[in-house]
Scaffold this active site. Sequence first.
Site, PDB file in Angstrom:
ATOM      1  N   PRO A  89      -3.369 -11.731  10.675  1.00 56.85           N
ATOM      2  CG  PRO A  89      -1.438 -12.149  11.918  1.00 56.85           C
ATOM      3  CD  PRO A  89      -2.018 -12.295  10.547  1.00 56.85           C
ATOM      4  CE  LYS A 111       8.262 -12.439 -14.159  1.00 51.98           C
ATOM      5  NZ  LYS A 111       9.041 -11.811 -15.198  1.00 51.98           N
ATOM      6  CG  ASN A 120      -0.195  -0.080   2.511  1.00 54.87           C
ATOM      7  OD1 ASN A 120       0.540   0.832   2.857  1.00 54.87           O
ATOM      8  ND2 ASN A 120      -0.350  -1.185   3.240  1.00 54.87           N
ATOM      9  CE  LYS A 137     -11.106   1.050  11.782  1.00 58.60           C
ATOM     10  NZ  LYS A 137     -10.337   1.182  10.567  1.00 58.60           N
ATOM     11  CG  PHE A 194      -2.397   5.892  13.542  1.00 59.48           C
ATOM     12  CD1 PHE A 194      -1.705   5.686  14.726  1.00 59.48           C
ATOM     13  CD2 PHE A 194      -2.275   7.132  12.912  1.00 59.48           C
ATOM     14  CE1 PHE A 194      -0.909   6.681  15.277  1.00 59.48           C
ATOM     15  CE2 PHE A 194      -1.484   8.136  13.441  1.00 59.48           C
ATOM     16  CZ  PHE A 194      -0.800   7.910  14.621  1.00 59.48           C
ATOM     17  CE  LYS A 235      -8.556  -2.310  14.400  1.00 60.07           C
ATOM     18  NZ  LYS A 235      -7.619  -3.053  13.599  1.00 60.07           N
TER      19      LYS A 235
HETATM   20  O1  C5P Z   1      -8.929  -2.201  11.093  1.00 57.30           O
HETATM   21  P1  C5P Z   1      -8.011  -1.193  10.511  1.00 57.30           P
HETATM   22  O2  C5P Z   1      -7.010  -1.784   9.582  1.00 57.30           O
HETATM   23  O3  C5P Z   1      -8.673   0.015   9.929  1.00 57.30           O
HETATM   24  O4  C5P Z   1      -7.226  -0.661  11.807  1.00 57.30           O
HETATM   25  C1  C5P Z   1      -6.136   0.174  11.696  1.00 57.30           C
HETATM   26  C2  C5P Z   1      -5.310   0.049  12.949  1.00 57.30           C
HETATM   27  O5  C5P Z   1      -5.088  -1.312  13.259  1.00 57.30           O
HETATM   28  C3  C5P Z   1      -3.950   0.642  12.771  1.00 57.30           C
HETATM   29  O6  C5P Z   1      -3.502   1.093  14.036  1.00 57.30           O
HETATM   30  C4  C5P Z   1      -3.126  -0.543  12.268  1.00 57.30           C
HETATM   31  O7  C5P Z   1      -1.738  -0.377  12.560  1.00 57.30           O
HETATM   32  C5  C5P Z   1      -3.729  -1.675  13.065  1.00 57.30           C
HETATM   33  N1  C5P Z   1      -3.725  -2.961  12.367  1.00 57.30           N
HETATM   34  C6  C5P Z   1      -2.937  -3.989  12.844  1.00 57.30           C
HETATM   35  N2  C5P Z   1      -2.963  -5.233  12.230  1.00 57.30           N
HETATM   36  C7  C5P Z   1      -3.738  -5.432  11.154  1.00 57.30           C
HETATM   37  C8  C5P Z   1      -4.548  -4.397  10.655  1.00 57.30           C
HETATM   38  C9  C5P Z   1      -4.516  -3.168  11.278  1.00 57.30           C
HETATM   39  O8  C5P Z   1      -2.211  -3.809  13.837  1.00 57.30           O
HETATM   40  N3  C5P Z   1      -3.743  -6.623  10.565  1.00 57.30           N
END
Ligand code: C5P
Length: 397
Positions: A307, A290, A211, A339, A325, A343
């Site tokens: 995860p 490849k 990304n 969110k 974030f 979380k």
């Molecule tokens: O669920 P979302 O991806 O929008 O959440 C973003 C937050 O979760 C960020 O703090 C990101 O670093 C963390 N994150 C993580 N592991 C993932 C996906 C997101 O720690 N697999």
Amino acid sequence: MTLAGKHIVLGLSGGIACYKAAELVRGLVKAGAQVQVVMTASAQQFITPVTMQALSGRPVFSNQWDSRISNHMAHIDLTREADAIVIAPCSADFMRKLVHGAADDLLSALCLARPATLPLLVAPAMNVEMWENPATQRNAAQLRQDGVHLLGPVAGEQACGETGLGRMMEPESLLESLTSFFYPKQLLGKKVLITAGPTFEPIDPVRGITNLSSGKMGYAIARAAAMAGATVTMVSGPTALTPPSGVQTVSVTTARQMYDAVMASVSDKDVFIAVAAVADWQVTEVSAQKIKKQDAAAPSLSFKENPDILAAVAALPAPPYCVGFAAESENLLEYGAAKRLKKNIPLLVGNIGHQTFGKDDNELVLFDAQGQHPLPRASKDQLADRLIIEIAKRLTP
Ligand code: C5P
């Protein structure tokens, strides 16, 4: 930010590294500091007072009997408003003078006459043999014992053609050290773990899915946390950035590797800040070779979920203080609050707009149990400073 408004007396003693002091003055002035330059007679053999005056915007002093100071007390007057005296470059001979309390020129006299609370920082600069000479080493040890802060020297090529320890720190590193010196130590003694950058999920040996995260925000937060006195570990996905000094950096590629590195290091941490843009999915069957362009239809990929590192840390029996974030493309204010609850973390930082990737500035909104708190648009470095203050406040209510 921390140098803004600070009064620095910058002393130059004789050495070829005087040319670097010109760059240092520029950096200090740019950071908002007021710089009063004082030069020894030998420093003026290497760079002129005119140069230093033009860069600092103030008259340069070098003579104890300068008639511009009506009471001839330059050694007193010049330091009473100061926040620090910085000697850069500090020659071997000037170190000797500091050790012995010499006062036979303006710069040594003002160092001797400084108030006990006024910090003195020196950046030694000399030939490697001069630095390694037991006499200089004794002087360096004595200065440390007297509470003088030594910045460097560093190793490298020297102007005399020899190589080794003795080079003055580069102006940029000196600025970094001075910023750190004045940075409020709100996280002193705390251990902070940060994830930063993107992850890269391979498809085959030469392709993958990633990304647009540049890592700038995560690296800025790691730098700010380290300056605030924390012991910082950063687990970083692939970025083009140089890790901040004083931050232990673990480089990873995939989300799974980031998860493993975080889990291996999280147990003794006080704070976890998940800034990384972690891929939600990984390719199920990564091809060892490849994938060839075939005449038939384009290959299709299948995915499995990665995860959620932040959720996993927050679910530990005794989790650190967790900060997440969010970069939403719409309805941030609504999604952000939800969110944070989903979380199960005390603080979530929302990026206003999702166009922040790679940019140098940003605009944030904090979500906590009390509601929303905006952090107006600023550089990522400034926002990182603000965020560290906000986190420190919440650790010790
Ligand atoms: O669920 P979302 O991806 O929008 O959440 C973003 C937050 O979760 C960020 O703090 C990101 O670093 C963390 N994150 C993580 N592991 C993932 C996906 C997101 O720690 N697999």
